[in-house]
Design an enzyme around this catalytic site. Structure first.
Site, PDB file in Angstrom:
ATOM      1  N   ASP A 165      14.610-123.033 -83.879  1.00  0.00           N
ATOM      2  CA  ASP A 165      15.014-124.030 -83.062  1.00  0.00           C
ATOM      3  C   ASP A 165      14.391-124.021 -81.769  1.00  0.00           C
ATOM      4  O   ASP A 165      14.208-125.144 -81.357  1.00  0.00           O
ATOM      5  CB  ASP A 165      16.696-123.927 -82.844  1.00  0.00           C
ATOM      6  CG  ASP A 165      17.215-124.797 -81.727  1.00  0.00           C
ATOM      7  OD1 ASP A 165      17.278-125.934 -82.275  1.00  0.00           O
ATOM      8  OD2 ASP A 165      17.665-124.459 -80.914  1.00  0.00           O
ATOM      9  N   GLU A 225      14.299-125.057 -89.878  1.00  0.00           N
ATOM     10  CA  GLU A 225      14.182-124.359 -88.673  1.00  0.00           C
ATOM     11  C   GLU A 225      13.806-123.101 -89.226  1.00  0.00           C
ATOM     12  O   GLU A 225      12.772-122.402 -88.343  1.00  0.00           O
ATOM     13  CB  GLU A 225      15.537-124.357 -87.835  1.00  0.00           C
ATOM     14  CG  GLU A 225      15.829-125.773 -87.000  1.00  0.00           C
ATOM     15  CD  GLU A 225      17.112-125.581 -86.539  1.00  0.00           C
ATOM     16  OE1 GLU A 225      17.495-126.294 -85.434  1.00  0.00           O
ATOM     17  OE2 GLU A 225      18.200-124.657 -86.871  1.00  0.00           O
TER      18      GLU A 225
END
Length: 218
Positions: free
Chosen positions: A35, A107
Site C-alpha cells: 500500500d 498490494e
C-alpha cells in the site's frame, strides 16, 4: 495485461497470494508494505504528469487511482483470482471474486516484487500497471470552492463558510486575507491570502480540501 517481473524467490510470490483464511504465514504484512509503495510510486507519476496541479488536486487524483475498486480491477486483468490461495470458507463463498481480497493481493504482490528485486524493479512494475490510467486521468476543471462543496455534500456534511479577515495595501495592489471554516467533520479553520477576495477564498478552500482528503486516505 502482462506482469513484468519474474521472481527470483518464488516463495514471495506464493506468500503474496496467500489469504489470511489459510492461516499463517499470509499476505497481510505484504499488503501493508505494498500500500505504501503504491502510494509513493503513483504519487511520483502524478507529480510528473501534472506539473501545475496543486497538492489537493494531486491527492484527489491519487485517491481515484489507488483504491480498492481500481486495484481489484488490475488484479482481475492479471487473473490473480485464479492464483489465490484461500481457505475452504473463502473458496466456498467465492472469495476469489471479492474486490477487497483481490485488491489486497495486488498490494501484496507489489511488496513482494520490492522484496525480491528492490525499489527500481517495483517502480517499473507499478508504472507499467498504472501508466495508461495516469495518462487517461482527467484533471478537474472545477475550482477549489466548488470541489470542496461537492466533497462535503457527497458525505452529508455542512457546507463551509468564508469570512474576510483583513485587506491591506493600496487599491491597485491590495492583499486580501480570508478564512474558510468547516463545522464538520470537526471545527477547523484555514486562512489564506490573495490579490483578490475570490483568489484568497480559492486558496483557503484548496487547503481545506487537501486536509479533508488526507484525512480520508490516511
Amino acid at each position: 495485461m502482462k506482469f513484468d517481473h519474474v521472481f527470483r524467490d518464488p516463495a514471495l510470490y506464493e506468500l503474496a497470494l496467500t489469504h489470511r483464511s489459510i492461516g499463517r504465514p499470509n499476505n497481510e504484512r505484504l499488503e501493508f508494505l505494498g500500500d505504501a509503495l503504491l502510494d509513493l510510486v503513483v504519487a511520483e507519476m502524478l507529480f510528473e504528469a501534472h506539473p501545475n496541479a496543486s497538492e489537493g488536486e494531486l491527492t484527489r487524483l491519487r485517491s481515484e487511482l489507488v483504491n480498492g475498486k481500481r486495484l481489484a480491477g488490475l488484479a482481475r486483468k492479471l487473473e490473480l483470482g485464479d492464483k489465490l490461495r484461500l481457505g475452504p470458507g473463502e473458496l466456498k463463498s467465492g472469495g476469489y471474486r471479492r474486490d477487497s481480497i483481490l485488491a489486497d493481493a495486488f498490494e501484496a504482490l507489489i511488496a513482494a516484487v520490492y522484496l525480491d528485486a528492490g525499489f527500481d524493479a517495483c517502480r517499473h512494475v507499478v508504472k507499467r500497471q498504472f501508466e495508461a490510467l495516469v495518462q487517461d486521468m482527467p484533471r478537474s476543471h472545477k475550482d477549489a470552492k466548488t470541489r470542496l462543496q461537492e466533497w462535503l455534500q457527497a458525505r452529508g456534511l455542512s457546507l463551509p463558510s468564508y469570512a474576510l479577515l483583513a485587506a491591506h495595501g493600496e487599491d491597485h495592489a491590495r492583499t486580501f486575507e480570508v478564512a474558510c471554516s468547516l463545522d464538520e467533520p470537526q471545527a477547523t479553520r484555514f486562512e489564506a491570502q490573495g490579490r483578490s477576495r475570490r483568489a484568497a477564498e480559492q486558496s483557503a478552500a484548496e487547503q481545506a480540501l487537501a486536509w479533508l482528503e488526507r484525512g480520508e486516505t490516511s
